[in-house]
Design an enzyme around this catalytic site. Structure first.
Site, PDB file in Angstrom:
ATOM      1  N   CYS A   1       0.706  -1.368   0.258  1.00 10.95           N
ATOM      2  CA  CYS A   1       0.031   0.201  -0.153  1.00 10.95           C
ATOM      3  C   CYS A   1       0.829   1.407   0.179  1.00 10.95           C
ATOM      4  O   CYS A   1       0.775   2.657  -0.608  1.00 10.95           O
ATOM      5  CB  CYS A   1      -0.772   0.248   1.081  1.00 10.95           C
ATOM      6  SG  CYS A   1      -2.407  -1.483   1.250  1.00 10.95           S
TER       7      CYS A   1
ATOM      8  N   HIS B   1      -8.993   3.529  -2.196  1.00 12.25           N
ATOM      9  CA  HIS B   1      -7.915   2.789  -2.084  1.00 12.25           C
ATOM     10  C   HIS B   1      -6.918   2.024  -3.708  1.00 12.25           C
ATOM     11  O   HIS B   1      -6.923   0.988  -3.071  1.00 12.25           O
ATOM     12  CB  HIS B   1      -7.849   2.278  -0.987  1.00 12.25           C
ATOM     13  CG  HIS B   1      -6.435   2.415   0.237  1.00 12.25           C
ATOM     14  ND1 HIS B   1      -5.084   2.241  -0.977  1.00 12.25           N
ATOM     15  CD2 HIS B   1      -5.409   0.907   0.541  1.00 12.25           C
ATOM     16  CE1 HIS B   1      -4.015   1.875  -0.315  1.00 12.25           C
ATOM     17  NE2 HIS B   1      -4.678   0.946   0.684  1.00 12.25           N
TER      18      HIS B   1
ATOM     19  N   CYS C   1      -0.578   3.136   6.891  1.00 11.91           N
ATOM     20  CA  CYS C   1      -0.132   1.088   7.149  1.00 11.91           C
ATOM     21  C   CYS C   1       0.560   0.522   5.534  1.00 11.91           C
ATOM     22  O   CYS C   1      -0.038   0.398   4.661  1.00 11.91           O
ATOM     23  CB  CYS C   1      -1.150   0.746   7.583  1.00 11.91           C
ATOM     24  SG  CYS C   1      -2.824   0.499   6.742  1.00 11.91           S
TER      25      CYS C   1
END
Length: 403
Positions: free
Chosen positions: A91, A359, A389
């Site tokens: 991510c 996302h 994160c």
């Protein structure tokens, strides 16, 4: 060392990450190429103007494999002498691309880079690369692997975050995102996506659900309760790692977790000399970068130690930061960050986040850096911190300051 500056930051709108999403027809390579072409045109990047394109994407398989960065360069209008580097920090891939570019400039390895990332989750599903951490039993058992949704629920259980807390945060993310769009706060950065014939496909974040309220979220069942509790469920794995917990409280669902979407983002990073040579004014200086490994089971607490590290490395304190962008992977991730640093929600994710807008894994880090910079300029703030994160237990952070 040289200073590294941000000269421009753009992103695509985020399309629903399903086959009926507006961006489903666009490959990751073509979406990336549109971002590169826009930066080239906006900043007159003729010839071999940048040293490299550093591009993040989390699921590097199929059409997102094979050094997508180089494919995107060749599909774009950039000079073919510009190479491409694909990277994967899950991510945080888009943020790591920007941080790598900044540190290359600071170290004198080139005057300018284009950095960012892409993820077309409607075309290349998350997990389709068969990551060893999830599918290799020896590694999964040794690391007490659980899916991210379970990790988010462990955070909620460990730090006393309730379902109402998570739902209220999600409702506010939706409200803030709608306000930001209604007031044109993303106008400078969002680039309309067009098809191969030049016809417009998407000019807004289509995942948003501005009518979301506590009642509608309250009707949703926890998404990860069954995989956690049905034997041999992942809750049992988590409780072996955290025996002080009596049970895992499952509070997350589709409404208070990030959306699966397609999207891309790009940032132009360069030295002072690069700006002077091209007649460009820097918008911000990248003051510090950081990355760190964390507990792979609870997995998503990385923004806290990454922020502690970047503050220590740069000799700063949390009070020195005017604005924050913390990726909204799950509500508990951001709520834990606010709890750990006593950060007021009024200076964090002020234009909403991934719960409302989605996302796109490999792009999100670059997106939140650009969003942070836009808001710093709009609100006339000086210093901002962006952090995410990261799957399998990592965290990344970037501090920027206006110039």
């Amino acid at each position: 060392m040289n200073d590294a500056y941000i000269y421009d930051a753009i992103r695509s709108p985020r399309g629903k990450g399903k086959t009926d999403g507006s961006l489903h027809e666009v490959t990751s390579v073509r979406l990336s190429a549109q971002m590169l072409n826009t930066l080239k045109a906006r900043n007159s990047l003729d010839g071999h103007a940048v040293e490299d394109v550093i591009w993040g994407n989390a699921t590097q398989v199929g059409e997102q494999g094979g050094c997508l960065a180089r494919s995107a360069v060749l599909a774009s209008d950039l000079d073919e002498r510009i190479p491409g580097l694909s990277i994967n920090r899950f991510c945080a891939s888009g943020m790591e691309a920007v941080n790598l570019a900044a540190n290359q400039v600071r170290g004198g390895a080139g005057e300018a880079y284009i950095a960012g990332g892409v993820e077309c989750m409607s075309r290349v599903p998350m997990g389709s690369d068969g990551a060893a951490i999830a599918v290799d039993p020896s590694l999964a058992m040794e690391s007490y692997f659980v899916p991210q949704g379970i990790s988010a629920d462990i955070i909620a259980t460990e730090y006393g975050i309730t379902r109402d807390d998570a739902d209220a945060f999600a409702v506010e993310s939706q409200r803030r995102a709608k306000t930001a769009w209604d007031e044109g706060r993303f106008a400078r950065s969002v680039v309309e996506v067009r098809d191969r014939n030049g016809l417009p496909i998407l000019d807004h974040d289509e995942f948003m659900r501005p009518g979301t309220d506590m009642q509608s979220l309250g009707a949703l069942k926890p998404s990860f309760q069954q995989m956690g509790e049905v034997m041999p469920g992942f809750d049992a794995v988590a409780l072996m790692k955290y025996p002080h917990l009596e049970r895992i409280t499952h509070i997350h669902h589709a409404g208070n977790s990030s959306g699966i979407v397609d999207g891309a983002a790009a940032v132009l990073v360069g030295s002072k000399a690069f700006g002077e040579a091209h007649g460009l004014a820097p918008r911000a200086r990248i003051r510090a970068t950081a990355k760190i490994g964390t507990d792979p089971t609870i997995m998503l607490t990385g923004p806290v130690p990454a922020t502690e590290k970047i503050l220590a490395d740069s000799g700063m304190e949390i009070a020195d930061i005017d604005l924050f962008e913390v990726n909204e992977a799950f509500s508990s991730v951001v709520l834990r960050f606010m709890q750990a640093f006593d950060v007021d929600h009024g200076v964090l994710n002020v234009n909403g986040g991934a719960i409302a807008m989605g996302h796109p894994l490999g792009a999100s880090g670059a997106i939140i850096i650009g969003t942070l910079l836009d808001e710093m300029e709009r609100a006339d703030k000086d210093v901002g911190l962006a952090t995410l994160c990261v799957a399998s237990g990592m965290g990344a952070a970037t501090i920027i300051e206006r110039v």
